[in-house]
Design an enzyme around this catalytic site. Structure first.
Site, PDB file in Angstrom:
ATOM      1  CE  LYS A 102      -1.288   1.473  -3.174  1.00 11.55           C
ATOM      2  NZ  LYS A 102      -2.427   2.325  -2.801  1.00 11.55           N
ATOM      3  CG  ASN A 161      -0.310   0.038   2.508  1.00  9.71           C
ATOM      4  OD1 ASN A 161       0.878  -0.215   2.621  1.00  9.71           O
ATOM      5  ND2 ASN A 161      -1.069   0.318   3.551  1.00  9.71           N
ATOM      6  CB  CYS A 162       4.494   1.868   0.113  1.00  8.96           C
ATOM      7  SG  CYS A 162       5.742   3.114  -0.240  1.00  8.96           S
ATOM      8  CG  ASP A 163       0.841   6.635  -2.162  1.00  7.14           C
ATOM      9  OD1 ASP A 163      -0.021   5.736  -2.280  1.00  7.14           O
ATOM     10  OD2 ASP A 163       0.613   7.723  -1.609  1.00  7.14           O
TER      11      ASP A 163
END
Length: 117
Positions: free
Chosen positions: A14, A9-11
């Site tokens: 991603k 879920n780390c931008d």
């Protein structure tokens, strides 16, 4: 094969995964949250990059640590112990390139360059 380490879920993770998928680069994803950090990999990363390059002192995990833990990070041994116990403190993504180089973070130009080597 390229190995990408991080948290799903780390931008930044991603973005890196999206770039790799869009450019059809095969990779293996290692989720710190589910499987932790392989101790041999962490030692290898520190050996190549130094512990300072891996420790994320700007994130909420760092800010949420007890002050005693934060001031106790003074060398490779103390940093490695803390990073192993709190994988969210590792800057992301960590990439192990097929040629053996290790990088931290995502930069499309850097990724393209590493893949051309």
């Amino acid at each position: 094969m390229l190995a990408l380490y991080g948290i799903p879920n780390c931008d930044t993770v991603k973005k890196a995964r999206g770039w790799l998928d869009a450019t059809a680069v095969p990779y293996r994803f290692h989720d710190f949250k589910k499987t932790g950090v392989p101790p041999d990999a962490l030692s290898r990363w520190i050996g190549q990059l130094g512990w300072e390059a891996l420790l994320n002192r700007k994130g909420s995990t760092w800010r949420g640590l007890d002050e005693t833990l934060r001031v106790g990070v003074v060398d490779q041994v103390s940093a490695e112990r803390l990073l192993q116990a709190h994988p969210s403190l590792i800057k992301r993504p960590v990439v192990e390139w097929p040629a053996g180089e290790v990088t931290v973070g995502f930069d499309p130009g850097r990724f393209a360059e590493a893949l051309s080597n």
